[in-house]
Design a protein around this motif. Structure first.
Motif, short mmCIF file in Angstrom:
data_model
loop_
_atom_site.label_atom_id
_atom_site.label_comp_id
_atom_site.label_asym_id
_atom_site.label_seq_id
_atom_site.Cartn_x
_atom_site.Cartn_y
_atom_site.Cartn_z
N ALA A 61 35.18 28.93 34.53
CA ALA A 61 34.31 27.95 34.26
C ALA A 61 33.11 28.30 33.60
CB ALA A 61 34.15 27.04 35.46
N HIS A 62 32.46 29.49 33.98
CA HIS A 62 31.12 30.16 33.47
C HIS A 62 31.66 30.83 32.14
CE1 HIS A 62 29.90 28.92 37.36
NE2 HIS A 62 28.70 29.02 36.98
N HIS A 63 32.67 30.58 31.59
CA HIS A 63 33.10 31.30 30.29
C HIS A 63 32.79 32.92 30.44
CE1 HIS A 63 33.17 27.64 28.16
NE2 HIS A 63 31.83 27.36 28.83
N GLY A 64 33.33 33.44 31.58
CA GLY A 64 33.42 34.83 32.02
C GLY A 64 34.86 35.43 32.07
N THR A 65 34.92 36.60 32.26
CA THR A 65 36.14 37.20 32.67
C THR A 65 36.19 38.04 33.67
OG1 THR A 65 35.68 39.21 31.15
CG2 THR A 65 37.11 37.34 30.20
N ILE A 66 37.48 38.28 34.48
CA ILE A 66 37.21 39.33 35.86
C ILE A 66 38.33 40.07 35.41
CG2 ILE A 66 38.54 37.65 36.80
CD1 ILE A 66 37.12 38.61 39.42
N SER A 122 39.44 49.93 45.01
CA SER A 122 39.58 48.92 43.88
C SER A 122 37.99 48.77 43.46
CB SER A 122 39.97 47.61 44.45
OG SER A 122 41.11 47.91 45.44
N CYS A 123 38.28 48.31 42.09
CA CYS A 123 36.67 47.93 41.46
C CYS A 123 37.07 46.44 40.67
CB CYS A 123 36.36 49.05 40.36
SG CYS A 123 34.89 48.43 39.68
N PHE A 124 36.35 45.50 41.23
CA PHE A 124 36.29 44.42 40.41
C PHE A 124 35.09 44.13 39.73
CE2 PHE A 124 39.94 42.02 42.40
CZ PHE A 124 40.19 42.79 43.62
N LYS A 125 35.34 43.73 38.41
CA LYS A 125 34.37 43.62 37.65
C LYS A 125 34.33 42.38 36.77
CE LYS A 125 33.67 47.55 34.81
NZ LYS A 125 34.09 48.29 33.48
N VAL A 126 33.17 41.49 37.24
CA VAL A 126 33.18 40.19 36.48
C VAL A 126 32.37 40.30 35.38
CG1 VAL A 126 32.53 37.90 37.00
CG2 VAL A 126 33.23 39.42 38.85
N ILE A 127 32.46 39.75 34.27
CA ILE A 127 31.59 39.73 33.04
C ILE A 127 31.17 38.26 32.84
CG2 ILE A 127 31.48 40.57 30.49
CD1 ILE A 127 33.78 42.50 31.65
N PHE A 128 29.97 37.97 32.57
CA PHE A 128 29.51 36.60 32.27
C PHE A 128 28.67 36.99 30.89
CE2 PHE A 128 29.50 35.95 37.10
CZ PHE A 128 30.48 34.98 36.69
N PRO A 129 28.88 35.97 29.86
CA PRO A 129 28.10 36.05 28.80
C PRO A 129 26.65 35.83 28.96
CG PRO A 129 29.69 33.99 28.90
CD PRO A 129 29.80 34.86 29.92
#
Ligand code: ADP
Length: 500
Positions: free
Chosen positions: A472-477, A487-494
């Protein structure tokens, strides 16, 4: 409206939000004084320059809305001043005044960008009329600019994709949501033909049909399409509507196409029915039968009960009743979904936000002797987002990292800024996720089932919620995990989403 009102500069200027600033560039003291007196009386802010060089210098120092420019001046000619001025300040309206009003002069000054022409000698009324016209022109330009900027902000902040083309199918506008839907990383698509970015023949056909719709009809062309986001990932279901837009003579100027992501709706629909049958068979009926049997015991039909036993069984009965209520409420999954995404966005300091989350989880991590480390790499990382939602994302990832780590591990939380995005990363040295399960962990109700996770409570909804918020924030995970290592979780937000 009488003539006086019509040509009063004060009356014209009432419609604009500023006091008109006028510069008179003329070497004749008589003209300077006359213009200054009349225009000041009419509410303008007037300044004088006695030659072209001085005039240009004053224009460099501050903005003038209107310049009254004499063509014949000693030194730099009015025409040269006009050329220079228009090259650097195209918004300034120039009215040429000269005693040599010939046709060639008029044509030449107009070609160089003059707005109008006043020939000497001119009457106060003639000056008023031409200044009023100039103010009206400035106001129109201002209205167009305001409207354009309002539209751009509005369209760019929509979560629906919007694509506008001209009638040659060249892109006139494509908002960030649309570019994300088609997986386009380019930002300069304007002017290119749609087929350079869209390969789906059905969509190209929709745009074609919208553009060529007969003048006497105005139909919305609708369709649903499945877009693969990227290899191996979930597909997206998009509802598409295409319409033509027309000029006053009803000629087709192009098309507007709106893309609405309906994947969640479709999935919720499917899940709702799955869940209804699951709840009905797996939870509700055994709970009801337990309740019935409890009531039999409570009613004394299975033998006398002491007061204490009655009290305990009543409490059990209450609990089971609330469990059945809970399962009924869970049926309404769409309720969860609608409460999930809050639309209020603000400029967030990402580092502060993750620091607060790390602090709030310190005690839980300490209890398992896990080192919870905040890596401060980008102190200036900022993004537009909903605070509560983004906090929930970070909180969920840290909480999972702690829960799915053995005692004594290490968790690192960090925020980085790239040129166009903010990256939040939570990595742990925990159990890791089996390769085969990794593509499912963002699915609702999915939980990894093995010896390590067996005794860890959870609903399997956490990462699904995280993913919905991120999208909903136009990002990706993304997740990178190795079983037994971590584990490594990476969240990328414009970064610049919703900033203009
Ligand atoms: P839950 O909170 O019920 O565990 P989530 O949606 O948060 O649900 O997570 C889904 C599954 O993904 C979990 O059941 C777990 O097996 C796995 N998982 C999530 N985060 C991690 C992690 N950091 N390390 C290992 N497994 C994880």
């Amino acid at each position: 409206m009488n003539d006086q009102t019509m040509n009063s500069i004060k009356a014209c200027a009432q419609n604009i939000s500023f006091q008109p600033r006028v510069l008179v560039v003329d070497d004749e003291a008589r003209i300077q004084e006359a213009c200054k007196r009349l225009l000041t009386d009419e509410g303008c802010d007037v300044e004088i320059a006695e030659n072209g060089i001085k005039g240009l210098k004053m224009i460099e120092e501050k903005h003038f809305d209107i310049v009254l420019l004499d063509l014949m001046m000693p030194g730099m000619s009015g025409l040269d001043v006009l050329t220079d001025l228009k090259a650097r300040h195209p918004d300034t309206v120039v009215i040429v005044i000269t005693g040599y009003a010939t046709l060639e002069h008029s044509v030449e000054t107009m070609k160089k960008g003059a707005f109008d022409f006043l020939s000497k000698p001119f009457s106060p009324q003639e000056l008023r009329v031409v200044i009023c016209k100039a103010i009206e022109f400035i106001r129109t330009l201002q209205d167009i600019a305001t409207e354009k900027s309002r539209m751009r902000v509005m369209i760019n902040s929509l979560s629906d994709g919007v694509l506008t083309t001209d009638n040659q199918k060249r892109i006139a506008l494509a908002n960030p949501a649309f570019l994300k839907m088609i997986g386009c990383r380019k930002t300069s698509v304007i002017g290119h033909t749609v087929s350079e970015f869209i390969t789906e023949p059905r969509l190209l056909d929709m745009i074609e049909r919208a553009i060529h719709q007969p003048e006497d009809t105005f139909a919305e062309i609708t369709d649903e399409m499945i877009v693969p986001i990227s290899k191996g990932k979930d597909e997206m279901i998009i509802g598409i509507r295409s319409i033509p837009f027309r000029d006053r003579l009803n000629r087709n100027l192009g098309s507007v196409t709106v893309f609405h992501d309906i994947t969640a709706l479709k999935k919720i629909d499917q899940m709702k029915s799955d869940f209804v049958s699951m709840v009905a068979h797996e939870i509700k009926s055994p709970l009801n039968s337990v309740l019935m049997q409890l009531n039999v015991v409570l009613d004394g039909l299975a033998g006398e009960l002491t007061e204490k036993q009655k009290e305990i069984l009543s409490r059990i009965s209450d609990r089971i009743t609330s469990l059945t209520t809970l399962s009924t409420e869970l049926l309404d999954l769409s309720k969860i979904e609608s409460g999930l995404i809050n639309q209020d966005r603000e400029d967030l300091n990402v580092c502060e936000l993750i620091r607060d989350q790390v602090i709030s989880y310190r005690e839980t991590a300490d209890a398992k002797s896990i080192r919870l480390v905040l890596k401060e790499t980008a102190t200036g990382a900022r993004m537009m987002g909903n605070r509560v939602n983004i906090e929930e994302v970070v909180s969920n990832l840290i909480s999972n990292a702690i829960r799915y780590s053995p005692n004594g591990g290490r968790i690192e939380v960090r925020a980085d800024t790239k040129s166009d995005c903010v990256v939040i990363q939570v990595s742990d040295t925990g159990f890791g996720i089996p390769a085969a399960d990794q593509e499912h962990i963002f699915d609702r109700f999915f939980r990894v089932k093995n010896e390590k996770t067996r005794y860890i409570n959870g609903t399997g909804l956490g990462l699904a919620i995280v993913k919905s918020i991120v999208e909903a924030h136009h990002g990706t995970i993304e997740v990178d995990s190795t079983e037994g290592k971590g584990s490594c979780f990476k969240v990328i937000f414009p970064k610049s989403e919703y900033r203009f």
